[in-house]
Enzyme design. Sequence first.
Site, PDB file in Angstrom:
ATOM      1  N   LYS A 145     -82.846  26.937  37.017  1.00 36.77           N
ATOM      2  CA  LYS A 145     -83.877  26.487  36.818  1.00 36.77           C
ATOM      3  C   LYS A 145     -85.687  26.836  37.134  1.00 36.77           C
ATOM      4  O   LYS A 145     -85.412  27.825  37.773  1.00 36.77           O
ATOM      5  CB  LYS A 145     -84.028  25.300  38.039  1.00 36.77           C
ATOM      6  CG  LYS A 145     -84.807  24.167  37.487  1.00 36.77           C
ATOM      7  CD  LYS A 145     -83.769  23.207  35.751  1.00 36.77           C
ATOM      8  CE  LYS A 145     -84.779  21.834  35.698  1.00 36.77           C
ATOM      9  NZ  LYS A 145     -83.387  21.032  35.116  1.00 36.77           N
ATOM     10  N   ASP A 172     -87.443  20.419  30.493  1.00 30.89           N
ATOM     11  CA  ASP A 172     -87.229  19.495  31.318  1.00 30.89           C
ATOM     12  C   ASP A 172     -88.361  18.294  31.409  1.00 30.89           C
ATOM     13  O   ASP A 172     -89.216  18.401  30.064  1.00 30.89           O
ATOM     14  CB  ASP A 172     -86.657  20.203  32.074  1.00 30.89           C
ATOM     15  CG  ASP A 172     -86.138  19.434  33.510  1.00 30.89           C
ATOM     16  OD1 ASP A 172     -85.137  18.648  33.587  1.00 30.89           O
ATOM     17  OD2 ASP A 172     -87.144  19.125  35.079  1.00 30.89           O
TER      18      ASP A 172
HETATM   19  P1  NDP Z   1     -90.087  13.514  30.715  1.00 28.11           P
HETATM   20  O1  NDP Z   1     -91.056  14.616  31.136  1.00 28.11           O
HETATM   21  O2  NDP Z   1     -89.689  13.447  29.017  1.00 28.11           O
HETATM   22  O3  NDP Z   1     -89.893  12.332  31.578  1.00 28.11           O
HETATM   23  C1  NDP Z   1     -89.965  11.659  32.643  1.00 28.11           C
HETATM   24  C2  NDP Z   1     -89.602  10.040  32.810  1.00 28.11           C
HETATM   25  O4  NDP Z   1     -89.755   9.568  34.203  1.00 28.11           O
HETATM   26  C3  NDP Z   1     -91.999  10.227  32.132  1.00 28.11           C
HETATM   27  O5  NDP Z   1     -91.134   8.866  31.177  1.00 28.11           O
HETATM   28  C4  NDP Z   1     -92.533   9.520  33.138  1.00 28.11           C
HETATM   29  O6  NDP Z   1     -93.118   8.946  33.577  1.00 28.11           O
HETATM   30  C5  NDP Z   1     -91.296   9.179  34.191  1.00 28.11           C
HETATM   31  N1  NDP Z   1     -91.411   9.273  35.642  1.00 28.11           N
HETATM   32  C6  NDP Z   1     -91.185  10.106  36.480  1.00 28.11           C
HETATM   33  N2  NDP Z   1     -91.228  10.635  37.453  1.00 28.11           N
HETATM   34  C7  NDP Z   1     -91.496   8.641  38.244  1.00 28.11           C
HETATM   35  C8  NDP Z   1     -91.067   7.919  39.055  1.00 28.11           C
HETATM   36  N3  NDP Z   1     -91.012   8.631  40.119  1.00 28.11           N
HETATM   37  N4  NDP Z   1     -90.866   6.484  38.387  1.00 28.11           N
HETATM   38  C9  NDP Z   1     -90.752   5.714  37.246  1.00 28.11           C
HETATM   39  N5  NDP Z   1     -90.842   7.334  36.194  1.00 28.11           N
HETATM   40  C10 NDP Z   1     -91.277   8.451  36.126  1.00 28.11           C
HETATM   41  O7  NDP Z   1     -88.513  14.339  30.962  1.00 28.11           O
HETATM   42  P2  NDP Z   1     -86.979  14.020  31.112  1.00 28.11           P
HETATM   43  O8  NDP Z   1     -86.391  12.879  30.374  1.00 28.11           O
HETATM   44  O9  NDP Z   1     -86.682  15.012  30.342  1.00 28.11           O
HETATM   45  O10 NDP Z   1     -86.493  14.266  32.340  1.00 28.11           O
HETATM   46  C11 NDP Z   1     -86.187  12.903  33.458  1.00 28.11           C
HETATM   47  C12 NDP Z   1     -85.440  13.499  33.992  1.00 28.11           C
HETATM   48  O11 NDP Z   1     -83.626  14.307  33.431  1.00 28.11           O
HETATM   49  C13 NDP Z   1     -85.521  14.801  34.378  1.00 28.11           C
HETATM   50  O12 NDP Z   1     -84.625  14.362  36.229  1.00 28.11           O
HETATM   51  C14 NDP Z   1     -85.103  15.546  34.492  1.00 28.11           C
HETATM   52  O13 NDP Z   1     -84.277  17.293  34.876  1.00 28.11           O
HETATM   53  C15 NDP Z   1     -83.688  15.344  34.057  1.00 28.11           C
HETATM   54  N6  NDP Z   1     -82.718  16.197  32.785  1.00 28.11           N
HETATM   55  C16 NDP Z   1     -83.592  15.933  31.508  1.00 28.11           C
HETATM   56  C17 NDP Z   1     -82.056  16.543  30.517  1.00 28.11           C
HETATM   57  C18 NDP Z   1     -82.877  17.138  29.121  1.00 28.11           C
HETATM   58  O14 NDP Z   1     -82.277  17.123  28.183  1.00 28.11           O
HETATM   59  N7  NDP Z   1     -84.582  16.638  28.955  1.00 28.11           N
HETATM   60  C19 NDP Z   1     -81.222  17.106  30.799  1.00 28.11           C
HETATM   61  C20 NDP Z   1     -80.826  16.624  32.112  1.00 28.11           C
HETATM   62  C21 NDP Z   1     -81.046  16.366  32.915  1.00 28.11           C
HETATM   63  P3  NDP Z   1     -94.592   9.355  33.576  1.00 28.11           P
HETATM   64  O15 NDP Z   1     -95.556  10.087  32.449  1.00 28.11           O
HETATM   65  O16 NDP Z   1     -96.113   8.825  34.412  1.00 28.11           O
HETATM   66  O17 NDP Z   1     -94.933  10.814  34.352  1.00 28.11           O
END
Ligand code: NDP
Length: 445
Positions: A125, A165
């Site tokens: 990572k 991510d």
């Molecule tokens: P993105 O950056 O696309 O989206 C993250 C989202 O989560 C944003 O909408 C963000 O809002 C929101 N967020 C962050 N902190 C909080 C909080 N405390 N409460 C509510 N919403 C919050 O990331 P991903 O969708 O790619 O990743 C999301 C999760 O999935 C992570 O844990 C990542 O490690 C995991 N993951 C992702 C993969 C992938 O293929 N993308 C694969 C496997 C796991 P804001 O814009 O306000 O920050």
Amino acid sequence: MKILESVMNQVIKRNPNEPEFHQAVKEVLESIEPVAERNPQWLEAGIFDRIVEPERQVFFRVSWVDDCGKIQVNRGYRIQFNSAIGPYKGGIRLHPSVNASILKFLGFEQIFKNSLTGLPIGGGKGGSDFDPKGKSDGEVMRFCQSFMTELQRHIGENTDIPAGDIGTGAREIGYMYGQYKRLRNDFTGVLTGKGLTWGGSLVRTEATGYGLCYFMAEALKTKGKSFNGATVIVSGSGNVAIYATEKVHQLGGKVVALSDSEGYIYDPDGIKLETIKRIKEVDRKRISEYIKYHPNTKYTKNSSGIWTIKCDIALPCATQNELDENSAKTLVSNGCYAVGEGANMPSTPKAIDIFLKNKIIFGPAKAANAGGVATSALEMAQNSMRYSWTFEEVDSKLKDIMINIYKSASAAAIEYDHENNLVVGANIAGFLKVADAMYAQGVTS
Ligand code: NDP
């Protein structure tokens, strides 16, 4: 924990002030204690002591020039955790909260997740405390170029293949890939999540969210339930949340709430995903904008309030530790019967205890969200073949992989006397293959 307590103590001593890393290691060590009991040869070979220590960690300075001509300095990281079953593989997180503890927890989890996919990929990572939010495209590009100028020394298509991510989407992968190619004069599959015209795979964008739903659909099926007709809450509104929502709708469920780090929206008629995609993927704005398009819906500040909405199924898809004990209790008392983790480690240990005690169908992240990395591995396979599969081909492979992950986690849980506990099952099933490979390869690092 008995046998592995000394391993845990050493982790705490060697990595002080790293609570997220301790949390992730503790969960795995507790689950694999019975494996240690049955395999004294692995204890003797120090497998448990070695697996909690990253093979290599790189920390580096990332300097770049902002739009005002001012020099900005961030810190870059790559944690190359374990390469026993394949090259390091794991995303790059760009978020101001990034630090060694968070990346070590993510890298550690990635080892077992990648093993569970059945594909030959090790765990890693990386990331930076850079915040892409509010930055111009030019600023993001200059940061990504500077970041890759150092990172390129440490990665390679057979060594370490980063992906997206939080904060790293198609735009950032594009800038990083361009810089890698410029510096190395090499067009290879060194990153995944690439654009479709330059080596990307169909379904990669949708893979984590879709995979989460395929996994949960299988888990639900074994209990005589399904997404069809279910009311669902999805937290976050990024890549994982958007495509989980899309698949829930395709499977006949109704997602009524989504969030970002500032608040959540509630649309009892079902979230209009086209609006979310426009706000988040095109305009890069806040989720509160949704009520401007759909005035009969409600926006509430405070993202954790999303768990107070009544639902059948909850899919936390935002970030680590976003769902705590109280939220878990509220979900259970509101009749929620299934929770699938799209984000990494979104439920606190106490929240997981509540789900398991109440016999909630609980899909832990390292199994339920493995679809993203699995499809990244399919992207690598296509790059090696210089060939592309169709959407349907990749989607069907993804579905098979997710069903297999469910089956192996479920079978391991039964074999180790924890029927229905997919946390234990996923940790054990993921661990066995890596431990076997480490043992066979001797004490190499
Ligand atoms: P993105 O950056 O696309 O989206 C993250 C989202 O989560 C944003 O909408 C963000 O809002 C929101 N967020 C962050 N902190 C909080 C909080 N405390 N409460 C509510 N919403 C919050 O990331 P991903 O969708 O790619 O990743 C999301 C999760 O999935 C992570 O844990 C990542 O490690 C995991 N993951 C992702 C993969 C992938 O293929 N993308 C694969 C496997 C796991 P804001 O814009 O306000 O920050």
